[in-house]
Write an enzyme that holds these catalytic residues in place. Structure first.
Site, PDB file in Angstrom:
ATOM      1  N   GLN A  22     104.329  30.524  96.162  1.00 28.26           N
ATOM      2  CA  GLN A  22     105.157  29.901  97.197  1.00 28.26           C
ATOM      3  C   GLN A  22     104.811  30.274  98.640  1.00 28.26           C
ATOM      4  O   GLN A  22     104.750  29.406  99.510  1.00 28.26           O
ATOM      5  CB  GLN A  22     106.646  30.250  96.943  1.00 28.26           C
ATOM      6  CG  GLN A  22     107.567  29.546  97.901  1.00 28.26           C
ATOM      7  CD  GLN A  22     109.030  29.871  97.753  1.00 28.26           C
ATOM      8  OE1 GLN A  22     109.804  29.620  98.654  1.00 28.26           O
ATOM      9  NE2 GLN A  22     109.454  30.416  96.631  1.00 28.26           N
ATOM     10  N   GLU A  42     109.406  37.286  95.850  1.00 21.99           N
ATOM     11  CA  GLU A  42     110.522  37.015  96.765  1.00 21.99           C
ATOM     12  C   GLU A  42     111.604  38.100  96.812  1.00 21.99           C
ATOM     13  O   GLU A  42     111.896  38.676  97.850  1.00 21.99           O
ATOM     14  CB  GLU A  42     111.159  35.669  96.356  1.00 21.99           C
ATOM     15  CG  GLU A  42     112.443  35.315  97.060  1.00 21.99           C
ATOM     16  CD  GLU A  42     112.243  35.011  98.537  1.00 21.99           C
ATOM     17  OE1 GLU A  42     111.312  34.282  98.871  1.00 21.99           O
ATOM     18  OE2 GLU A  42     113.028  35.518  99.361  1.00 21.99           O
ATOM     19  N   ASP A 102     109.355  34.503 100.735  1.00 19.80           N
ATOM     20  CA  ASP A 102     108.201  33.632 100.484  1.00 19.80           C
ATOM     21  C   ASP A 102     108.039  32.586 101.585  1.00 19.80           C
ATOM     22  O   ASP A 102     107.106  32.616 102.366  1.00 19.80           O
ATOM     23  CB  ASP A 102     108.372  32.923  99.139  1.00 19.80           C
ATOM     24  CG  ASP A 102     108.002  33.827  97.971  1.00 19.80           C
ATOM     25  OD1 ASP A 102     107.285  34.814  98.188  1.00 19.80           O
ATOM     26  OD2 ASP A 102     108.427  33.538  96.851  1.00 19.80           O
ATOM     27  N   GLY A 143     127.820  37.250 114.684  1.00 23.42           N
ATOM     28  CA  GLY A 143     128.019  37.550 116.096  1.00 23.42           C
ATOM     29  C   GLY A 143     129.378  38.173 116.344  1.00 23.42           C
ATOM     30  O   GLY A 143     130.019  38.704 115.442  1.00 23.42           O
ATOM     31  N   GLY A 144     129.839  38.092 117.564  1.00 19.28           N
ATOM     32  CA  GLY A 144     131.104  38.729 117.915  1.00 19.28           C
ATOM     33  C   GLY A 144     132.335  37.865 117.646  1.00 19.28           C
ATOM     34  O   GLY A 144     133.450  38.279 117.924  1.00 19.28           O
TER      35      GLY A 144
HETATM   36  N1  COA Z   1      88.639  31.312  90.164  1.00 19.53           N
HETATM   37  C1  COA Z   1      88.555  32.471  89.465  1.00 19.53           C
HETATM   38  N2  COA Z   1      89.452  33.474  89.566  1.00 19.53           N
HETATM   39  C2  COA Z   1      90.493  33.265  90.410  1.00 19.53           C
HETATM   40  C3  COA Z   1      90.657  32.087  91.157  1.00 19.53           C
HETATM   41  C4  COA Z   1      89.653  31.081  91.007  1.00 19.53           C
HETATM   42  N3  COA Z   1      89.721  29.922  91.672  1.00 19.53           N
HETATM   43  N4  COA Z   1      91.767  32.194  91.887  1.00 19.53           N
HETATM   44  C5  COA Z   1      92.313  33.395  91.606  1.00 19.53           C
HETATM   45  N5  COA Z   1      91.539  34.050  90.721  1.00 19.53           N
HETATM   46  C6  COA Z   1      91.747  35.393  90.181  1.00 19.53           C
HETATM   47  C7  COA Z   1      91.759  36.450  91.236  1.00 19.53           C
HETATM   48  O1  COA Z   1      90.457  36.746  91.658  1.00 19.53           O
HETATM   49  C8  COA Z   1      92.417  37.598  90.491  1.00 19.53           C
HETATM   50  O2  COA Z   1      91.455  38.241  89.686  1.00 19.53           O
HETATM   51  P1  COA Z   1      91.199  39.839  89.661  1.00 19.53           P
HETATM   52  O3  COA Z   1      92.528  40.492  89.667  1.00 19.53           O
HETATM   53  O4  COA Z   1      90.417  40.014  88.405  1.00 19.53           O
HETATM   54  O5  COA Z   1      90.403  40.182  90.866  1.00 19.53           O
HETATM   55  C9  COA Z   1      93.358  36.868  89.539  1.00 19.53           C
HETATM   56  O6  COA Z   1      93.021  35.488  89.617  1.00 19.53           O
HETATM   57  C10 COA Z   1      94.835  37.025  89.802  1.00 19.53           C
HETATM   58  O7  COA Z   1      95.186  36.918  91.184  1.00 19.53           O
HETATM   59  P2  COA Z   1      96.527  37.602  91.661  1.00 19.53           P
HETATM   60  O8  COA Z   1      96.733  37.280  93.089  1.00 19.53           O
HETATM   61  O9  COA Z   1      96.489  39.062  91.305  1.00 19.53           O
HETATM   62  O10 COA Z   1      97.633  36.847  90.794  1.00 19.53           O
HETATM   63  P3  COA Z   1      98.867  37.437  89.975  1.00 19.53           P
HETATM   64  O11 COA Z   1      99.449  36.279  89.266  1.00 19.53           O
HETATM   65  O12 COA Z   1      98.490  38.603  89.147  1.00 19.53           O
HETATM   66  O13 COA Z   1      99.865  37.950  91.112  1.00 19.53           O
HETATM   67  C11 COA Z   1     101.263  37.687  93.066  1.00 19.53           C
HETATM   68  C12 COA Z   1     100.672  37.028  91.808  1.00 19.53           C
HETATM   69  C13 COA Z   1     101.970  36.603  93.835  1.00 19.53           C
HETATM   70  C14 COA Z   1     102.247  38.790  92.673  1.00 19.53           C
HETATM   71  C15 COA Z   1     100.123  38.304  93.905  1.00 19.53           C
HETATM   72  O14 COA Z   1      99.169  37.316  94.166  1.00 19.53           O
HETATM   73  C16 COA Z   1     100.591  38.897  95.232  1.00 19.53           C
HETATM   74  O15 COA Z   1     101.166  39.986  95.287  1.00 19.53           O
HETATM   75  N6  COA Z   1     100.336  38.187  96.340  1.00 19.53           N
HETATM   76  C17 COA Z   1     100.645  38.648  97.665  1.00 19.53           C
HETATM   77  C18 COA Z   1     102.114  38.564  97.950  1.00 19.53           C
HETATM   78  C19 COA Z   1     102.680  37.198  97.746  1.00 19.53           C
HETATM   79  O16 COA Z   1     102.222  36.232  98.305  1.00 19.53           O
HETATM   80  N7  COA Z   1     103.748  37.151  96.946  1.00 19.53           N
HETATM   81  C20 COA Z   1     104.586  35.987  96.844  1.00 19.53           C
HETATM   82  C21 COA Z   1     104.041  34.919  96.098  1.00 19.53           C
HETATM   83  S1  COA Z   1     105.136  33.550  96.304  1.00 19.53           S
END
Ligand code: COA
Length: 425
Positions: free
Chosen positions: A16, A138, A167, A246-247
Site C-alpha cells: 500500500q 500499517e 501506509d 483544539g481548544g
Molecule cells: N523479481 C524477483 N524478486 C523480487 C521481485 C521481482 N520483480 N520483486 C521483489 N522481489 C523479492 C525481493 O528481492 C525480496 O527478496 P529477498 O528478500 O530474497 O532479497 C522478496 O521479493 C521479498 O521482498 P520484501 O520487501 O521483503 O517483501 P515481504 O513480503 O517479505 O515484506 C513488507 C513486505 C511490506 C513488510 C516489506 O516490504 C517492508 O517492510 N517494506 C517497507 C515498509 C513498508 O512499505 N511497509 C508497508 C507496506 S504497505
C-alpha cells in the site's frame, strides 16, 4: 499536458504505502511503470479477493493509471532490462524490506552509476537506528509513531485508526519528497535519495500530541475532558476519546435513530464564539449569561452536563438535520458518515473524489479518485493494469528492444509470459 507529463517513474512498489505514492504521481501525469515479479505480481493482487480470478480491490484501488511490466529482478536478463529502465526513468520508487534492493544489485550506489540523474525514493518502516532492519506494516507504524497511544478512550487500551496514516500517509509524504527532488534537479541537474519512514510519517501527523506532551510540563491540559472531570494526568499525553484536538470542546453525540443505526451520530463543537447560538438551539437560553456557564473556562468542569443537554437535542434530529440547523448558525458540526453513505454521495461523485471504474475481469467498481485537484492538470482515473499487460509495449516503445533483441529477452523467461511478441515488430 499534465503537471508531470514527461516524467517517467520506475515503480518498484508493492502493497500500500509505495503504490499510493506512485498512483498520485500517475494521476498528475507521470508515466508510471510498475515492475512486478513474473506470474506473481504485487501480493495485493491476490489478497482479500472478492471476485474469483480477478485482481482484488486492494490492488485495483491503489494502482490506477499505471503500466505493468513483469521482470524477474533476480535473473541476469531481468537485471539487464531493469538497468535499461533505470537509464530511461527519472525516479525509482520502492518500498521493499530493508536491504532487498541492495541484494538485487540496485542500491543507491549502483543506481547512481547507471543514471546520475535518478531520484531514488524509498519507504521504510523506521529511519536509521536500531529498528532500521524491521519489516513494518500499517498498524505497527501507528503504534510506533505515537498515534495509538493517543487514540481511544482514557479508560481503554490504545487504538489504531481506520485511516491508513502509516501506509497511505507515508505514501503522501514520499510523493511530496519526489516532486520536491524533481524541482531541485531542475536547478542542480543531480538526482538524490528521498527517504520517508512510516514511523516519522505517523509522528508528523500526530504532531499536536507531541505538542501536548511538552505542555504537560506546564500543568494539566485543560482542554481535555479529563481535566474538567478532575482526573489527574500522568506523565504522557493521554488518550482523549472524542475530544476535539483544539481548544474548543467537542464530542460525538447520538442522533435520531442511534438505537438501530450505528452511524446515527454527529460531531458537535461548542465553539466559544457561537455559545449563545448553541444555547438557543438546544433550548437552554439561560446558560448564555449564567454564572458558571457564560465563559469557556467556567464551562470546563461542566462539559459532561453541557454535552448531555446538547445530546438530548441532537437525539431528536437526524445527523443531517443537525447539520442543516447548525450550519446557518455557524455552529461547527459534522455527520458521522458510513462508507455506504460516502459511496452513494452524489457530491463526491461530481467532484471525482468517488469514481466508478470499469475493469475487464471484475466489471464496475468504486474507487477513491485523486483527492488533490489541480485546475490545470485534471485527473482521469484509469483502471489498474493486468499483470504484465504492458510488458511488450514497454520493452519495445520505452526501451527500444526490437527484432532479435526483443525475442532474446522474451525467450529468456525473465519478463514473464509476454502475450504479444509481435508488438515489437
Ligand atoms: N523479481 C524477483 N524478486 C523480487 C521481485 C521481482 N520483480 N520483486 C521483489 N522481489 C523479492 C525481493 O528481492 C525480496 O527478496 P529477498 O528478500 O530474497 O532479497 C522478496 O521479493 C521479498 O521482498 P520484501 O520487501 O521483503 O517483501 P515481504 O513480503 O517479505 O515484506 C513488507 C513486505 C511490506 C513488510 C516489506 O516490504 C517492508 O517492510 N517494506 C517497507 C515498509 C513498508 O512499505 N511497509 C508497508 C507496506 S504497505
Amino acid at each position: 499536458m499534465k503537471a508531470l507529463s514527461g516524467v517517467k517513474i520506475l515503480d518498484f512498489t508493492h502493497v500500500q504505502s509505495g503504490p499510493t505514492c506512485t498512483q498520485l504521481l500517475a494521476w498528475f501525469g507521470a508515466d508510471v511503470i510498475k515492475v512486478e515479479r513474473p506470474g506473481v505480481g504485487d501480493a495485493t493482487r491476490k489478497q482479500l479477493v472478492d471476485v474469483p480470478g480477478a485482481d482484488s480491490l486492494y490492488f485495483t484501488m491503489l494502482n490506477h493509471n499505471k503500466r505493468s511490466i513483469e521482470i524477474n529482478s533476480k535473473d541476469e536478463t531481468g537485471k539487464e532490462v531493469l538497468r535499461r529502465l533505470v537509464q530511461e526513468c527519472d525516479v525509482l520508487v520502492e518500498n521493499f524490506a530493508p536491504g532487498a534492493l541492495d541484494r538485487m544489485g540496485f542500491g543507491w550506489e549502483d543506481l547512481q552509476k547507471i543514471n546520475p540523474m535518478i531520484i531514488m525514493a524509498s519507504v521504510k518502516g523506521f529511519g536509521p537506528g536500531k529498528y532500521e532492519d524491521c519489516k513494518v506494516y500499517e498498524n505497527v507504524a501507528q503504534c510506533a509513531g505515537g498515534s495509538a497511544s493517543t487514540t481511544g478512550f482514557l479508560d481503554g487500551p490504545p487504538l489504531v485508526t481506520g485511516a491508513q496514516i502509516g501506509d497511505s500517509g507515508t505514501g503522501l509524504h514520499l510523493a511530496l519528497g519526489i516532486v520536491t527532488a524533481l524541482f531541485q534537479r531542475e536547478k542542480t541537474g543531480r538526482g538524490q535519495k528521498v527517504d520517508a519512514a512510516m514511523q516519522d510519517g505517523v509522528l508528523n501527523l500526530s504532531r499536536v500530541k507531541l505538542r501536548d506532551q511538552q505542555r504537560l510540563a506546564a500543568g494539566p491540559l485543560n482542554e481535555y475532558s479529563q481535566f474538567g472531570e478532575g482526573i489527574p494526568f500522568g506523565e504522557a499525553t493521554p488518550r482523549a476519546g472524542n475530544d476535539s484536538g483544539g481548544g474548543q470542546p467537542g464530542r460525538i453525540l447520538k442522533c435520531k435513530g442511534w438505537e438501530t443505526d450505528p452511524n446515527a451520530y454527529t460531531y458537535f463543537i461548542t465553539q466559544a464564539a457561537v455559545w449563545k447560538n448553541v444555547c438557543d438551539v438546544i433550548g437552554k437560553p439561560e446558560w448564555k449569561e449564567a454564572e458558571g456557564y457564560a465563559t469557556p473556562p467556567e464551562r470546563l468542569n461542566k462539559l459532561n452536563e453541557i454535552f448531555d443537554a446538547v445530546e438530548q437535542w441532537t437525539m431528536t434530529k437526524t445527523k443531517y438535520e443537525v447539520m442543516d440547523i447548525c450550519n446557518p448558525l455557524n455552529i461547527p458540526v459534522g455527520p458521522i458518515l458510513s462508507m455506504k453513505e460516502i459511496a452513494e454521495d452524489e457530491g463526491l461523485r461530481k467532484t471525482g473524489t468517488i469514481v466508478e471504474v470499469d475493469h475487464p475481469d471484475r466489471g464496475k467498481y468504486l474507487s477513491v479518485g485523486c483527492p488533490i485537484k489541480l485546475s490545470d492538470s485534471p485527473v482521469e482515473v484509469e483502471r489498474s493494469p493486468l499483470l504484465g499487460e504492458h510488458t511488450a509495449e514497454i520493452l519495445a516503445e520505452v526501451l527500444g528492444y526490437t527484432g532479435e533483441e526483443f525475442d532474446r529477452v522474451v525467450e529468456s523467461g525473465a519478463v514473464g509470459d509476454v502475450k504479444l511478441p509481435s508488438a515489437a515488430e
